[in-house]
Enzyme design. Structure first.
Site, PDB file in Angstrom:
ATOM      1  N   ARG A   1       0.917  -1.245   0.114  1.00 18.55           N
ATOM      2  CA  ARG A   1       0.043  -0.004  -0.101  1.00 18.55           C
ATOM      3  C   ARG A   1       0.752   1.231   0.022  1.00 18.55           C
ATOM      4  O   ARG A   1       0.456   2.128  -0.525  1.00 18.55           O
ATOM      5  CB  ARG A   1      -0.795   0.140   1.316  1.00 18.55           C
ATOM      6  CG  ARG A   1      -1.797   1.269   1.549  1.00 18.55           C
ATOM      7  CD  ARG A   1      -2.599   1.140   2.667  1.00 18.55           C
ATOM      8  NE  ARG A   1      -3.449   2.306   3.066  1.00 18.55           N
ATOM      9  CZ  ARG A   1      -4.284   2.382   3.845  1.00 18.55           C
ATOM     10  NH1 ARG A   1      -4.300   1.521   5.018  1.00 18.55           N
ATOM     11  NH2 ARG A   1      -4.999   3.400   3.977  1.00 18.55           N
TER      12      ARG A   1
ATOM     13  N   ASN B   1       1.221   2.339  14.880  1.00 23.58           N
ATOM     14  CA  ASN B   1       0.250   1.298  14.215  1.00 23.58           C
ATOM     15  C   ASN B   1       0.518   1.136  12.647  1.00 23.58           C
ATOM     16  O   ASN B   1       0.136   0.194  12.078  1.00 23.58           O
ATOM     17  CB  ASN B   1      -1.085   1.703  14.466  1.00 23.58           C
ATOM     18  CG  ASN B   1      -1.541   2.912  13.890  1.00 23.58           C
ATOM     19  OD1 ASN B   1      -0.845   3.843  13.656  1.00 23.58           O
ATOM     20  ND2 ASN B   1      -2.924   3.063  14.204  1.00 23.58           N
TER      21      ASN B   1
ATOM     22  N   LYS C   1      10.621  11.957  12.684  1.00 26.55           N
ATOM     23  CA  LYS C   1      10.563  11.175  13.788  1.00 26.55           C
ATOM     24  C   LYS C   1       9.610  10.122  14.054  1.00 26.55           C
ATOM     25  O   LYS C   1       8.596  10.519  14.394  1.00 26.55           O
ATOM     26  CB  LYS C   1      10.449  12.662  15.156  1.00 26.55           C
ATOM     27  CG  LYS C   1      10.128  12.047  16.331  1.00 26.55           C
ATOM     28  CD  LYS C   1      11.403  11.437  17.119  1.00 26.55           C
ATOM     29  CE  LYS C   1      10.950  10.934  18.595  1.00 26.55           C
ATOM     30  NZ  LYS C   1      10.338   9.610  18.625  1.00 26.55           N
TER      31      LYS C   1
ATOM     32  N   THR D   1       8.929   5.540  18.881  1.00 24.43           N
ATOM     33  CA  THR D   1       9.940   4.773  19.288  1.00 24.43           C
ATOM     34  C   THR D   1       9.452   3.312  18.810  1.00 24.43           C
ATOM     35  O   THR D   1      10.283   2.699  18.266  1.00 24.43           O
ATOM     36  CB  THR D   1      10.080   4.920  20.637  1.00 24.43           C
ATOM     37  OG1 THR D   1      10.464   6.512  21.048  1.00 24.43           O
ATOM     38  CG2 THR D   1      11.248   4.072  21.184  1.00 24.43           C
TER      39      THR D   1
ATOM     40  N   GLU E   1      -3.481  14.232  12.831  1.00 24.04           N
ATOM     41  CA  GLU E   1      -4.545  12.873  12.598  1.00 24.04           C
ATOM     42  C   GLU E   1      -4.661  12.369  13.839  1.00 24.04           C
ATOM     43  O   GLU E   1      -3.698  11.908  14.294  1.00 24.04           O
ATOM     44  CB  GLU E   1      -3.881  12.104  11.514  1.00 24.04           C
ATOM     45  CG  GLU E   1      -4.795  10.826  11.275  1.00 24.04           C
ATOM     46  CD  GLU E   1      -4.095   9.847  10.231  1.00 24.04           C
ATOM     47  OE1 GLU E   1      -2.971   9.971   9.634  1.00 24.04           O
ATOM     48  OE2 GLU E   1      -4.452   8.757  10.547  1.00 24.04           O
TER      49      GLU E   1
ATOM     50  N   ARG F   1      -6.431   1.223  15.313  1.00 24.85           N
ATOM     51  CA  ARG F   1      -6.651   2.026  14.377  1.00 24.85           C
ATOM     52  C   ARG F   1      -7.360   3.320  14.731  1.00 24.85           C
ATOM     53  O   ARG F   1      -8.509   3.067  15.284  1.00 24.85           O
ATOM     54  CB  ARG F   1      -7.045   1.293  12.975  1.00 24.85           C
ATOM     55  CG  ARG F   1      -6.462   0.005  12.650  1.00 24.85           C
ATOM     56  CD  ARG F   1      -7.226  -0.785  11.575  1.00 24.85           C
ATOM     57  NE  ARG F   1      -7.843   0.009  10.664  1.00 24.85           N
ATOM     58  CZ  ARG F   1      -9.286   0.092  10.482  1.00 24.85           C
ATOM     59  NH1 ARG F   1      -9.813  -0.647  11.386  1.00 24.85           N
ATOM     60  NH2 ARG F   1      -9.704   0.537   9.475  1.00 24.85           N
ATOM     61  N   CYS F   2      -6.904   4.350  14.126  1.00 21.57           N
ATOM     62  CA  CYS F   2      -7.764   5.666  14.592  1.00 21.57           C
ATOM     63  C   CYS F   2      -9.175   5.359  13.842  1.00 21.57           C
ATOM     64  O   CYS F   2     -10.128   5.970  14.439  1.00 21.57           O
ATOM     65  CB  CYS F   2      -7.267   6.772  14.098  1.00 21.57           C
ATOM     66  SG  CYS F   2      -6.706   6.924  12.342  1.00 21.57           S
ATOM     67  N   THR F   3      -9.293   4.775  12.857  1.00 22.81           N
ATOM     68  CA  THR F   3     -10.443   4.568  11.838  1.00 22.81           C
ATOM     69  C   THR F   3     -11.323   3.391  12.432  1.00 22.81           C
ATOM     70  O   THR F   3     -12.309   3.223  11.745  1.00 22.81           O
ATOM     71  CB  THR F   3     -10.456   4.548  10.479  1.00 22.81           C
ATOM     72  OG1 THR F   3      -9.318   3.655  10.208  1.00 22.81           O
ATOM     73  CG2 THR F   3     -10.039   6.000   9.840  1.00 22.81           C
TER      74      THR F   3
ATOM     75  N   GLU G   1     -11.601   6.253  24.033  1.00 25.59           N
ATOM     76  CA  GLU G   1     -11.177   5.440  22.762  1.00 25.59           C
ATOM     77  C   GLU G   1     -10.352   4.323  23.125  1.00 25.59           C
ATOM     78  O   GLU G   1      -8.965   4.445  23.802  1.00 25.59           O
ATOM     79  CB  GLU G   1     -10.232   6.296  21.714  1.00 25.59           C
ATOM     80  CG  GLU G   1      -9.815   5.609  20.674  1.00 25.59           C
ATOM     81  CD  GLU G   1      -8.690   6.383  19.788  1.00 25.59           C
ATOM     82  OE1 GLU G   1      -8.075   7.378  20.318  1.00 25.59           O
ATOM     83  OE2 GLU G   1      -8.790   6.197  18.571  1.00 25.59           O
TER      84      GLU G   1
ATOM     85  N   ARG H   1      -9.577   4.752   6.207  1.00 25.23           N
ATOM     86  CA  ARG H   1      -9.170   5.873   5.321  1.00 25.23           C
ATOM     87  C   ARG H   1      -9.038   6.010   4.171  1.00 25.23           C
ATOM     88  O   ARG H   1      -9.239   6.849   3.378  1.00 25.23           O
ATOM     89  CB  ARG H   1      -7.427   6.053   6.102  1.00 25.23           C
ATOM     90  CG  ARG H   1      -6.492   7.034   5.384  1.00 25.23           C
ATOM     91  CD  ARG H   1      -5.346   7.136   6.109  1.00 25.23           C
ATOM     92  NE  ARG H   1      -4.765   5.958   6.708  1.00 25.23           N
ATOM     93  CZ  ARG H   1      -3.623   5.573   6.344  1.00 25.23           C
ATOM     94  NH1 ARG H   1      -2.981   6.347   5.702  1.00 25.23           N
ATOM     95  NH2 ARG H   1      -3.118   4.067   6.696  1.00 25.23           N
TER      96      ARG H   1
HETATM   97  O1  G3H Z   1      -4.771   4.861  12.523  1.00 25.57           O
HETATM   98  C1  G3H Z   1      -4.871   5.629  11.720  1.00 25.57           C
HETATM   99  C2  G3H Z   1      -5.055   5.301  10.097  1.00 25.57           C
HETATM  100  O2  G3H Z   1      -5.081   6.295   9.393  1.00 25.57           O
HETATM  101  C3  G3H Z   1      -6.028   4.494   9.871  1.00 25.57           C
HETATM  102  O3  G3H Z   1      -5.984   3.866   8.553  1.00 25.57           O
HETATM  103  O4  G3H Z   1      -8.194   3.000   7.935  1.00 25.57           O
HETATM  104  O5  G3H Z   1      -6.364   2.571   6.902  1.00 25.57           O
HETATM  105  O6  G3H Z   1      -6.603   1.644   8.905  1.00 25.57           O
HETATM  106  P1  G3H Z   1      -6.844   2.541   7.962  1.00 25.57           P
END
Ligand code: G3H
Length: 484
Positions: A110, A161, A184, A187, A257, A290-292, A384, A444
């Site tokens: 990707r 992630n 950066k 870690t 983000e 994942r944020c999404t 979250e 995303r």
């Molecule tokens: O964790 C944040 C990412 O931008 C989520 O991406 O929806 O492709 O897993 P994704």
């Protein structure tokens, strides 16, 4: 005799040289899924960080003069190098952040696609000419040439992630736009980030154009963020850190983000099989880190029982276990993260939620957990978890779903499952989020779609074209003609 295992040490890259820090301090990175140490990275000093930033500033002056095509060539060859290193990179991602091997491989592919598309999109970037006479007759002799110029040195800070993808998603658009980058990595993720920069170096990276800085955010983070030669900060990570960066950055533009609490709103007329399948993959893949990820279900009363049963059934298909076996649900990034998730489940059950499935833990591995009967007084309704737990909140009607969805401090994405498109669009318009997915999980990609969050979920817009635009600024040159 006890065998002493040597640990692989990784250098930082500043101004074309791979070096070890004069601090002689290293940070060991332990795998989340085993006791193994994956390697160690350098704990850089503030002085070394300064060299990285000043070197990037200098390199940027030369890079800005390169044509879009020349910049694109570097990106094409970076993508090529990444694909050549796919196996090594995927294995490193798997070990370092505990992502299932198949997902780690997908992340690399990707990323290469992302970089190639960025090169193409950059080549198609063009300015515009605005006629002064369109405003009033007296300005008819004026023409504005509007072009996109680089911003300067971009500080790219990536999360654990997606240690390769969310790093390249900052670096590639910055480079095509004519910027230099100080990178950066988180870690935990810094070794994957380092390998990715090795690929860029092999691709012919000019000295200083991307400098790789490693070290604890708590030690060098503020120094970097407030460095006077940083011109833009692009960060992905937690909302609290994002807010703090934004405050410290003052007048420096930021693209952030951050976190999310994406709801799946499931209406009575929804295709429940489709909704359940999307909720399970959207909520539990990579253990919900994942944020999404789908982080709450707002289910209309009448069909909630059927929906919950279908979700529980589909959860049977989730593979739980080791990243090496390409499991969907793997151990969380560290014990603090796992404790946090456990605490949210405990709070919910103490307040009356029922566990439909899951709530088993061994070490940092938390089995996928579905909670029903979640109410607004429970922390899991709002926090979250960044882990494999989804709460079901039952709602009487659409208005209540919208109200609870919008009560969240977050506003990243939302899914609406219904067969009534008109209603879906109306609900979508009411939701305070960056994107609405109708009959699909929150996510995303594809990566050229605009991607943004509102409220505590972010600032600025990303997605390949938008990222390039966000990391360049318009420059207006007005031609004042004596005659028209
Ligand atoms: O964790 C944040 C990412 O931008 C989520 O991406 O929806 O492709 O897993 P994704």
């Amino acid at each position: 005799m006890n065998e002493v295992k040597t640990i692989k040490s990784y250098s930082f890259l500043v101004n074309g040289e791979w070096k070890n820090s004069s601090s002689e301090k290293k940070i060991e990175i332990e795998s989340p899924s085993s006791e193994d140490r994956v390697g160690e990275v350098q704990a850089m000093t503030e002085h070394e960080v300064n060299t990285a930033v000043t070197g990037a500033k200098e390199a940027q002056q030369h890079w800005a003069r390169k044509s879009f095509d020349e910049r694109a060539q570097l990106l094409y060859s970076w993508a090529e190098q990444l694909l050549q290193m796919k196996d090594e990179l995927a294995e490193t991602i798997m070990k370092e952040v505990g992502k299932g091997l198949a997902s780690a491989e997908k992340e690399v592919v990707r990323t290469a696609d992302f970089i190639k598309y960025t090169a193409e999109e950059g080549k198609r970037l063009h300015g515009e000419l605005i006629n002064g006479g369109s405003f009033n007759a007296g300005s008819a002799n004026k023409f504005a040439l509007v072009n996109r110029n680089p911003i300067g040195v971009v500080l790219a800070i990536s999360p654990f992630n997606y240690p390769v993808n969310l790093s390249a998603a900052k670096i590639a658009p910055a480079l095509i736009g004519g910027n230099a980058v100080v990178f950066k990595p988180a870690t935990q993720g810094a070794i994957s980030g380092t390998l990715m920069i090795k690929a860029l170096d092999k691709a012919g990276l000019p000295s200083g154009l991307v400098n790789l800085v490693t070290g604890k955010g708590s030690e060098i983070g503020d120094h970097l963020i407030t460095h006077p030669l940083i011109d833009l900060i692009n960060f992905t990570g937690g909302s609290n850190t994002g807010k703090s960066i934004s405050q410290k950055a003052s007048m420096i533009p930021v693209i952030l983000e951050l976190g999310g609490k994406d709801p799946a709103i499931v209406l009575n007329d929804a295709d429940l099989d489709k909704a359940a399948a999307d909720i399970v993959s959207g909520g539990f893949s990579y253990s919900g880190q994942r944020c999404t990820a789908i982080k709450r279900i707002l289910a209309q009363d009448k069909t909630a029982d059927a929906l919950v049963a279908k979700i529980a059934e589909k959860m049977e298909g989730l593979k739980v276990g080791a990243p090496e076996d390409s499991a969907d649900v793997t151990p969380l990034i560290n014990s603090k993260a796992a404790d946090y998730v456990t605490g949210l489940i405990e709070d919910a059950t103490e307040k009356g939620a029922t566990i439909v499935k899951g709530n088993k833990r061994s070490g940092n591995l938390i089995h996928p957990t579905l909670l029903d009967g979640v109410t607004k007084d429970m922390d899991i309704a709002w926090e979250e978890p960044f882990g494999p737990v989804i709460p079901v909140i039952r709602v009487k009607n659409v208005d209540e779903a919208i109200q609870i969805a919008n009560e969240s401090e977050y506003g990243l994405q939302a899914s609406i499952f219904t067969k009534n498109m008109e209603q879906a669009i109306q609900i979508g318009n009411e939701l305070e989020v960056g994107s609405v997915q109708i009959n699909g999980k929150t996510e995303r990609g594809p990566d050229h779609f605009p991607f943004l969050g509102v409220k505590s979920s972010g600032v600025g817009v990303q997605g390949i074209r938008r990222s390039i635009e966000s990391m360049t600024r318009e420059k207006v040159t007005v031609l004042n003609m004596t005659q028209v």
